[in-house]
Every structure is written in C-alpha cells, then in structure tokens.
Design a protein around this motif. Structure first.
Motif, PDB file in Angstrom:
ATOM      1  N   TRP A 241      16.547 101.714  73.259  1.00  0.00           N
ATOM      2  CA  TRP A 241      15.250 101.967  72.616  1.00  0.00           C
ATOM      3  C   TRP A 241      14.168 101.956  73.687  1.00  0.00           C
ATOM      4  O   TRP A 241      14.094 101.016  74.485  1.00  0.00           O
ATOM      5  CB  TRP A 241      14.931 100.908  71.555  1.00  0.00           C
ATOM      6  N   ASP A 304       7.433  97.445  68.668  1.00  0.00           N
ATOM      7  CA  ASP A 304       8.422  98.430  69.124  1.00  0.00           C
ATOM      8  C   ASP A 304       7.821  99.784  69.480  1.00  0.00           C
ATOM      9  O   ASP A 304       8.557 100.708  69.849  1.00  0.00           O
ATOM     10  CB  ASP A 304       9.497  98.616  68.047  1.00  0.00           C
ATOM     11  N   SER A 332      12.097 107.972  71.628  1.00  0.00           N
ATOM     12  CA  SER A 332      12.701 106.681  71.265  1.00  0.00           C
ATOM     13  C   SER A 332      13.909 106.350  72.121  1.00  0.00           C
ATOM     14  O   SER A 332      14.460 105.250  72.007  1.00  0.00           O
ATOM     15  CB  SER A 332      13.107 106.706  69.787  1.00  0.00           C
ATOM     16  N   ARG A 351      14.914 108.194  60.844  1.00  0.00           N
ATOM     17  CA  ARG A 351      14.816 107.021  59.978  1.00  0.00           C
ATOM     18  C   ARG A 351      15.756 105.919  60.451  1.00  0.00           C
ATOM     19  O   ARG A 351      15.415 104.731  60.421  1.00  0.00           O
ATOM     20  CB  ARG A 351      15.130 107.411  58.523  1.00  0.00           C
ATOM     21  N   ARG A 353      16.720 105.419  63.530  1.00  0.00           N
ATOM     22  CA  ARG A 353      16.158 104.831  64.758  1.00  0.00           C
ATOM     23  C   ARG A 353      15.070 103.804  64.437  1.00  0.00           C
ATOM     24  O   ARG A 353      14.905 102.821  65.156  1.00  0.00           O
ATOM     25  CB  ARG A 353      15.575 105.930  65.641  1.00  0.00           C
ATOM     26  N   LEU A 354      14.310 104.067  63.362  1.00  0.00           N
ATOM     27  CA  LEU A 354      13.202 103.161  63.031  1.00  0.00           C
ATOM     28  C   LEU A 354      13.651 101.956  62.216  1.00  0.00           C
ATOM     29  O   LEU A 354      12.893 100.976  62.104  1.00  0.00           O
ATOM     30  CB  LEU A 354      12.122 103.920  62.237  1.00  0.00           C
ATOM     31  N   ARG A 357      12.840  98.154  62.979  1.00  0.00           N
ATOM     32  CA  ARG A 357      11.839  98.104  64.063  1.00  0.00           C
ATOM     33  C   ARG A 357      10.438  98.174  63.491  1.00  0.00           C
ATOM     34  O   ARG A 357      10.212  98.597  62.358  1.00  0.00           O
ATOM     35  CB  ARG A 357      12.066  99.238  65.061  1.00  0.00           C
ATOM     36  N   VAL A 359       7.122  99.997  64.268  1.00  0.00           N
ATOM     37  CA  VAL A 359       6.485 101.096  64.990  1.00  0.00           C
ATOM     38  C   VAL A 359       5.283 101.574  64.178  1.00  0.00           C
ATOM     39  O   VAL A 359       5.364 101.709  62.952  1.00  0.00           O
ATOM     40  CB  VAL A 359       7.473 102.263  65.200  1.00  0.00           C
ATOM     41  N   PRO A 377       9.301 106.884  57.893  1.00  0.00           N
ATOM     42  CA  PRO A 377      10.408 105.923  57.979  1.00  0.00           C
ATOM     43  C   PRO A 377      11.006 105.688  56.594  1.00  0.00           C
ATOM     44  O   PRO A 377      10.379 105.962  55.560  1.00  0.00           O
ATOM     45  CB  PRO A 377       9.739 104.645  58.504  1.00  0.00           C
ATOM     46  N   SER A 382       7.695  99.562  59.757  1.00  0.00           N
ATOM     47  CA  SER A 382       6.786 100.496  60.419  1.00  0.00           C
ATOM     48  C   SER A 382       5.643 100.856  59.480  1.00  0.00           C
ATOM     49  O   SER A 382       5.660 100.542  58.286  1.00  0.00           O
ATOM     50  CB  SER A 382       7.537 101.768  60.840  1.00  0.00           C
TER      51      SER A 382
END
Length: 983
Positions: A241, A304, A332, A351, A353-354, A357, A359, A377, A382
């Motif tokens: 990341w 993040d 990312s 989605r 990846r987030l 986290r 963000v 997301p 986030s």
C-alpha cells in the motif's frame, strides 16, 4: 425559559416544565427551534403546519394567528417578526448541550466516556414533535454517539457491564450492525465464545427473516475472528500500500466559511458507513477551495491517504470513471499489469484496496452521479468529498450523500477578502469603495479575488468607477484562464441551443428570485427542462418552493450574450399584470380599483403566497418597464396591488410603485386618476391629511371625467376619512353619506360594508352611539359570513360609551384576521374596555402592543392614538408624570399631522392631568381652550369631558354658578346621547 426537543417537546420555566401548547403551536415552535436565529419564511411554516393536510382558507393569516398565540407564551423578544417570516431568538437547550458534550468528547479523550454519557443523558425519548427528516437525523446522531460510547467502554474493559445494554440496542436496531458487533465482542471478551457465535447466528437469522438480508462482510469477518480466537490479534491489511497525500495548496485567504467548514468536517468524520459530502454552487463560488481546506483539517484522521482527483465534469471532456480508477489503483500500489480491463472489475478492485483503510478521497468538479458512483468505497473507514455544479441528486437518493450548497460571501466577509488581497498595507479610507466593489461582484469569491488582484495595479475606487461605466464582468479578467466569464462559458457552452436561449431569457429577469410561472412566461412550455438543465450546470440555484435565483454576475454574462427578445419580456410583463390582477381580486374582490381590460387574468393556487413572494419582483418589473416598456406596465403594477398593500400596511413598497406609476401614467384620465387615488390614500395613512384631500379631489374629478362612477363613490368615502382625521366630523359624515348613496344608486351593495364601517366611526365621534350601532349592524349583515371583527370594534366602542359592557365584550371576543391597522384598533378598544374595568395592567399591555404595531407599520395616526390611550391609562393609575409625557408626545405629533380630533382630545387630557396634579387654575384655563377646540370638531365625548372638568375646576375655585352651568351642559350631552364616562 428553555426549550427541549430530544423527546416530547418541553417548555421549562424556572426549572419546571409547563403545560405544552396545542399540537400546531408545538409544530410551529419546533420548526423555529430547528432553525434558530434565522428567518423562517411564512411559506415554509405553512408547509410544516399543514403537511399532508388541506390548507385553511387563508393559511398566511392563520400563521399570523398561531404566531401571536405562541408569542404570548414565549415572549415577543424570543419570537420576532422579520421581513418575509419569523425568527426565534432561542435554541433547544438539550440539543445544544448534546452536541456540546459530543464536541468535548472528541477534544478530551481522557474524559470521553463522561462527556458521551452526559450527551446521551440529554435524550428523554423519541423527538416526537420534530419533523420527520430532522428526527431521522437527530436519531442518527444519538445512535452514532451511543456506538462511540460503547466503543469507549469496551476499550476500558467494561465488557460484562455493557452486555444488557448491548443486547437491547442490538435488538432494537437490527440493521445497525455495529451494535451487533459490539455485543459479540463483549461476549467474547467475557470468555463466552460460544454465546458470541450464537449471537451472530441469531442476528443473521433476524436479518434474513425480517429484511431478507445477509450479514455484512465485516460482521462475517468478526465471526470468523471469534471462531478462530484471533479477534485481538494484530492483522494489518495484506498487500503493498502506497500512502498518498495529493492535496493542493490550502489557500491562505479563505474567509467567511468557518461554519460551513465545521459542518463538512463533522459530516466527513462520521465513523458509521461511508460519509459522502457533495458541495454545490455557482461557478466561482469557491467549492474546491472549501473542499481542500476541509481535507487539510481532516488529514490526521485519514492515516492511509489523502487523494485529490480532478474529474473535469464542467468541461467538454470529462474524465471517464474507468480511467480515473486506473490512476487510483496505481497510486495505491497496484501493479499496472494487475489492473482489470472493464469498469466493474476495476471498481471492485478499488473497493477491495480501500477495505479496512482510512482514505479521504476528494473528487473535484464532478459532472453527475454516474461519473462518481464507481469511485465510491464499499466499506466504512474512508470518506468522500465531492465538488460539483450539480446537486448530484442521484447520490443523495441512492447512496445517502449529503448535499450542501456553498453560497456567496456576506458583505463583511467579502470586504475582508478584498482587503487581504491588496498589496498595500494601509487600507484606511477604502471602506466605501471596497463595499461597493463587493456589491458589484455580488459576493462571488472568484470575482472578488480577481478584482482584488486587478485593484493592486491601480486603486479600488478607480476599478469601481470603471465598472460603473463598462459593467462589472468585462473588468474581472486577468488573462484567458483567469476570468469570471471563463467559468460561466465552460458551463454555457455545454448546453443545448434551446437551453442556451432559455438561459439568455432568464438573464433578463430583473428581480432577485423567480418562480416557475415567471420562467414559463419568458421561456414557454419547455421551461421545466430548461430550469433542470441550468440547475445541473450551476447557472441557477433552487431556493425552495419551486423558486430559483441567478447570481448577478451570471445574469450580466447572459445579458451580454445577445440582443434581448422584447417579445419574451412583454410576455413576462403581461404575466405579472394578469397574475397580480387575479391574486388581488381573489383576496379582495370588493376592493375598488380600475378594471384591467387589456390583459387576461392568470390563475394561481395560493394568491397570498404569490403576492408575498412576488411583490419585490413586481417593483423590479415596473422599474425596468419604465425603460423598455410596455408603457402601461408600471402604472398598472402600481394600481393593481393597491388594496393588498393597504391592507398589509406595506407603505414603503407602495410608495415606490406609485412613484413609478406617476412617471409612466399616460394622459388618460383613468390612469392619472388611479395614481392620484393612491397618492391620496398614502398621504392619509402617513399623516398628511391636507395632501390626502388635495389628491382625493383631483382623483374624483379624473374618475368622473372618465366615467368611473365606482371609483368616484369610493373616493368620496376616502375624503370622508381624511376629513375625519382633520377633525371635520360633520363634513366627514356628509362625504361618507354621499359615497354610500352613490354606491347604492349603482347597485354596488357589496362595496357598502367598508363605507358603513367608516361612517360608524364618524357617528361614534359625533356622539350618535345608537346610529353607530345601527350602521355597524347593517355592515355586519352585508359582510360575508355575517362577521367583520373590525366593525365589531366600532360597535363595541358605542356599547362601552352606553355602559353596555356585556355586549361590548362579545364584540371584542375575537381579533381581526387581516389588516394590521384593524388589529391595532382592536387592541386599543380592548385596552379601553379593561381600563373601564379598572384592570390597568391588562389595558396597558394591549395599548403598548398597539403602539409597537403602529411603529412597525409606520402609521402616524395609530401611533398618536396609541400614545393617547397609554397616557389615559397612566392618568387613571395616578402616574401623572408618565401620563403627561405621553400626552405631550401626542400633542406634538398630532399638531404636525393635522389630526384635529386627536389634538383637541389630548388638550383636554393635558388639562385633566394638570387638575389632578393640583394646579386647578391652570387646569381651568387649559380645559376652557380644549372645550373650544372640541366643540369646533364636534367631538361629543371630548366635549362632555371638558364640561365635566370645568365643572370640577369651578367648584374647587368656589365658582358654584359656573360649575353648575358646565355640569348642566355635561348632563345634557348624557341625556341626548346616553353617554356614560365609565370612570
């Protein structure tokens, strides 16, 4: 006094709740409490009080009645009248405390639990009196606070103690999975792993049975962690990341946005779900600068990454969401070779990846919801900030986004921005020039920034001077990329030709805001599509109830785009004339005014609401019509609303319209007669009785030559009123009698009530009390529904003077539901009624209220009358100094305005005051002079009082024969009229 809404509505006085008022009063109070310290329009109050119900015949008047009743409970200093609506100078104490403790919890981690507990203690139950969408928001705030409270308690190890509360909260809010997760965590940490897993099964089954839903991924992952006893193990997100901070520069000179910034920060910092905040507004209003400032303030909360994406939605080449997703995935840390090919797959990868986290994603200049939706997301943690010229209603409806409108700057904030941009340090003496510059830029931040930069190369005064000549917009340019017009052109060029034409036509509109009817008159039957497109482009802003506003600089831009279409302008003028004619006729069908023969009436659903909303536009249209025509527009728009403006005491606006009408009225005798008619009525109600007579006589001659007999009859009655004001009571009665006879001769029986009403007042002053009662009773018989509270006021006065108190009380039982002047007369008669009952405190309250109303509507006559009544009450209460101060004020004002009857009467009261002060000889001298004046104006009651006072003075001075003569004169008046003074 304090108010509480977090539960059933409570009004608390001295620490104790008092009985709550009737349901509609509760609704009125909560509506104002939820909008504290700001003016709530009457139309919005009507929508709330009769939501989903049939409106009363006159909803605006009903609102006024409810406001008066509520003001009697909370006080006039709390519930204030403002132009266009009402303002509550108070807030809900429990809501203020609740939010204050939440803020303290965020700022004071060491005492977070204590602050959250106190915040939750403010709630006494469901906010039953609060309108639904506000109640939903308030309950959401409470549940979010409760989640935070449970999290804090769990963090300090209170697992066992929380179990009963968590079971209850989870059962009551099955869709709020955070409570279910907290229950599972508490059970697990109490060593009850099996029960935690069983709780999950019960929750999952309940979701399926009641809602047809499966548990969320987060809840299933929590179950797996409990099952494997891995709940408390550290498990950072897998995969590489790359943390990004892509935020642009936070500009230093961002002013006037503190409250909005705080609101956005609170929304974006919410921990439940994914906060989505949309900032909308006119091009150049500063949406991006605001979003960037918020993002910088939230930087520490989103560990993040802070991403900023320009979507170029207002350009002719908006970015495709699949291309944006490629950039986001690369940023990312995803290998470009691993990025999927199609949009849905890329959105799913993003989605993923987030997930887990924190963000903050700032999406700048979005075109529509479709461009944004793939970038959202899927899991909490986030937050999304979006700027757009469109409201992105699709995101609000389906994704639960919050849309906030970014407005222009207030004058003081605009001045601060310009001053901060000037290169010179010494800005002394610039205030006036800067204020004018801010007004010319209409508070648009982009315009003010460019203007400040331009002014650094010369002077603010010089720039303002050039703008007066060349216009504002052409000078708000630095280069091709830095110009206010460029921001507007970007939106305009994307519009279809029909919408562009509609925009140009709407830029002709001269008023501050317009409704759909005016838009249809200008554009035609496709107006709704045009309005929707212009709103989406940010060139129009909705302000509620089907009304829109166009920024002044946007208007100027539209005007510069082409030659105005006079045919459309003429259609707008015709629409205003026809609609005003319909509205006034609907509300005041018996009012006398010239018939409008050249224009067709245009119906509206709510004439009162239309007039309240459009009066300012009527003035604007009339003003512009003086320049571009049609020639009859200005004087017709001055004459048509005259009865409404009179009834509501809107004298300032009325005077402006009449000034425009006088300028435009042709040689036609009826048009000029209508303007003289208006000038006469205006002169009378503002205290110039002599001018009222002059204008009225001119108007009668013009109406007579034009054959407008109805107008002639009405003006004879108006001249009668002016004569009454000047103390010429018998002349007044004769003129009114002539007017009444003329009405009868042409069969206009419907016009008689107002004339009979005014004649009853003449008879009252002349001491013809039985004639007053007869005249008022005929008036009531002719009035619709057999009722007219204001004529009952006159009849009540006659009953009082005859000592018939029960009948007077019956006539004063209900306040007039209409003109403020009628309400003042009712309050003053009510004051006299209570004075005769020796209830001086109540009498003084009514008279003081009447004085406040008189000052608000600028009625000199009623102001004098109110002060006279207040002085009488103080005198009967033996407060001679206070009484004299009021009488002397009346003496000065009535003398200036020529109010003969009031002037003669106050001279008697000054004499009476002098006698009660023990200065008998001087009192005799003053009373003798007052008697002469009262006999000259034939004011019967005053004449009685003067004879009675002279009898008392002569007796005190040992002049028994003179005393007997005056006593006999007073007795004759009593014998002839039946008058009883009621001391």
């Amino acid at each position: 006094m304090e108010f509480r809404i977090l539960g059933p509505l409570e009004i608390v006085v001295d620490g104790r709740p008092v009985p709550t008022p009737a349901p509609r009063l509760c609704t009125l109070l909560t509506t104002l409490l939820l909008r504290p310290h700001r003016v709530v329009p009457v139309g919005e109050l009507i929508d709330r009080l009769w939501a989903g119900e049939t409106l009363p015949a006159n909803p605006t008047s009903s609102i006024h009645t409810y406001v008066r009743r509520l003001r009697a409970i909370v006080g006039s200093h709390v519930l204030q009248t403002s132009p266009g609506g009402y303002l509550l100078a108070a807030e809900a104490a429990d809501l203020v405390a609740f939010r204050s403790y939440l803020a303290k919890a965020a700022d004071d981690p060491a005492r977070k639990i204590e602050h959250l507990q106190r915040a939750l203690d403010q709630w006494r139950g469901e906010p039953l009196a609060v309108e639904h969408h506000y109640a939903v928001g308030l309950v959401e705030e409470r549940l979010t606070a409760l989640e935070q409270y449970y999290d804090a308690r769990l963090a300090q190890g209170d697992h066992a103690d929380l179990l009963p509360e968590l079971r209850e909260s989870s059962a009551k809010e099955p869709l709020r999975e955070r409570f279910s997760a907290q229950l599972m965590i508490a059970l697990y940490r109490c060593g009850r792993q099996a029960e935690a897993l069983s709780a999950y099964d019960e929750i999952a089954q309940r979701l399926v049975d009641q809602f047809g839903l499966d548990p969320s991924d987060e809840l299933r992952e929590l179950r797996q962690s409990i099952l494997t006893s891995a709940l408390d193990e550290s498990s950072p997100p897998s995969g590489d990341w790359t943390r990004q901070n892509q935020l642009p520069l936070d500009i230093r000179t961002l002013v006037g946005r503190d409250d909005l910034i705080n609101d956005v920060v609170k929304l974006a910092a919410q921990t439940s779900g994914v906060p989505i905040v949309v900032l909308t507004g006119t091009p150049g209003v500063g949406k991006t600068a605001l979003a960037v400032r918020v993002a910088h303030q939230l930087a520490s909360s989103f560990t993040d990454g802070l991403w900023f994406v320009r979507l170029r939605g207002a350009s002719d080449q908006p970015r495709r969401p699949d291309d944006v997703l490629v950039d986001l995935l690369r940023s990312s840390g995803v290998d470009p070779r691993a990025i999927p090919d199609d949009l849905d797959a890329r959105a799913a990868a993003f989605r993923a990846r987030l997930a887990g986290r924190r963000v903050l994603l700032v999406l700048d200049d979005a075109r529509d919801a479709a461009q944004v939706r793939p970038l959202l997301p899927g899991t909490p943690g986030s937050a999304i900030l979006i700027t757009s010229r469109s409201t992105l209603g699709g995101l609000v409806a389906l994704e639960g986004a919050t849309s906030l409108s970014v407005g222009t700057l207030a004058p003081d904030d605009g001045a601060s921005l310009v001053t901060s941009l000037l290169s010179r340090r010494d800005t002394v003496g610039l205030d006036d020039a800067v204020a004018e510059l801010v007004a010319m830029c209409a508070g648009l931040p982009l315009a003010l920034r460019i203007a400040g930069a331009v002014a650094t190369h010369g002077s603010v005064a010089g720039l303002v001077s050039r703008m007066r000549v060349a216009g504002t917009l052409p000078l708000l340019t630095i280069d091709n990329d830095t110009a206010v017009s460029a921001a507007f052109t970007t939106s305009y060029d994307l519009l279809e030709p029909a919408v562009q034409r509609g925009f140009r036509l709407l830029s002709l509109f001269p008023g501050p805001e317009f409704g759909e009817g005016a838009a249809e008159a200008l554009i035609g039957r496709h107006h709704a599509d045009v309005l929707a497109r212009l709103e989406s482009a940010g060139l129009l802003q909705p302000v509620g109830r089907g009304r829109y506003v166009m920024h002044d600089l946007v208007k100027e831009y539209g005007v510069h785009l082409g030659t105005p279409e006079l045919e459309a302008w003429n259609a707008l003028c015709a629409w205003y004339i026809g609609t005003a004619d319909f509205a006034v006729h609907s509300l005041l069908p018996t009012a006398v005014r010239l018939p409008v023969t050249s224009y067709q009436r245009v119906p509206v659903d709510d004439p009162t609401d239309w007039l309240e909303s459009e009066l300012v536009n009527i003035e604007a249209v009339a003003t512009r019509a003086l320049v571009v025509g049609p020639p009859d527009t200005a004087w017709l728009l001055a004459d048509i609303p005259r009865p409404y403006l009179y009834q509501h005491s809107l004298t300032d606006l009325w005077r402006k319209l009449v000034e425009l009408g006088v300028t435009s009225a042709p040689d036609d005798p009826l048009a000029r007669g209508a303007m003289e008619h208006a000038l006469g009525v205006l002169a009378r109600i503002t205290g110039d009785a002599e001018s009222a007579t002059v204008h009225g006589e001119k108007a009668i001659g013009l109406y007579r030559s034009g054959g407008f007999v109805l107008g002639e009859a009405a003006l004879l009655c108006n001249l009668g009123l002016a004569s009454n004001d000047q103390g010429q009571l018998r002349k007044s009665a004769d003129l009114l009698a002539a007017g009444i006879e003329l009405f009868r001769s042409i069969g206009e029986v419907d016009r008689l009530p107002i004339a009979l009403l005014n004649q009853s007042l003449n008879y009252l002053h002349l001491g013809r009390f039985r004639d007053t009662i007869e005249c008022a009773t005929e008036c009531l018989a002719l009035t619709a529904a057999g009722d007219s509270p204001v004529v009952r006021v006159n009849r009540a006065a006659a009953y009082l003077d005859l000592g018939r108190y029960d009948e007077a009380a019956a006539d004063l039982a209900s306040p007039p539901d209409g003109s403020r002047l009628d309400l003042i007369a009712w309050k003053l008669q009510l004051a006299e009624f209570h004075r005769r009952l020796h209830d001086h405190a109540t009498a003084l309250q009514h008279a003081s209220d009447a004085l406040v109303d008189s000052l608000e509507v600028s009625s000199n006559y009623h102001e004098c009358f109110s002060r006279l009544v207040i002085g009488e009450i103080h005198l009967h209460d033996a407060d001679h100094a206070a009484a004299r101060s009021y009488f002397e004020l009346v003496d000065t004002a009535a003398g200036k305005s020529g109010y003969g009857t009031i002037l003669a009467d106050v001279h008697y009261w000054l004499a009476e005051c002098t006698f009660r002060e023990g200065r008998t000889a001087l009192a005799h001298e003053l009373a003798a002079a007052a008697l002469t004046e009262l006999q000259a104006v034939e004011y019967c009651v005053g004449t009685y009082h003067a004879h009675d006072l002279l009898a008392r003075c002569d007796a005190a001075l040992g002049r028994d024969d003179d005393a007997a003569l005056h006593a006999a004169a007073a007795a004759r008046i009593h014998e002839e009229t039946g008058y009883l003074p009621g001391w």
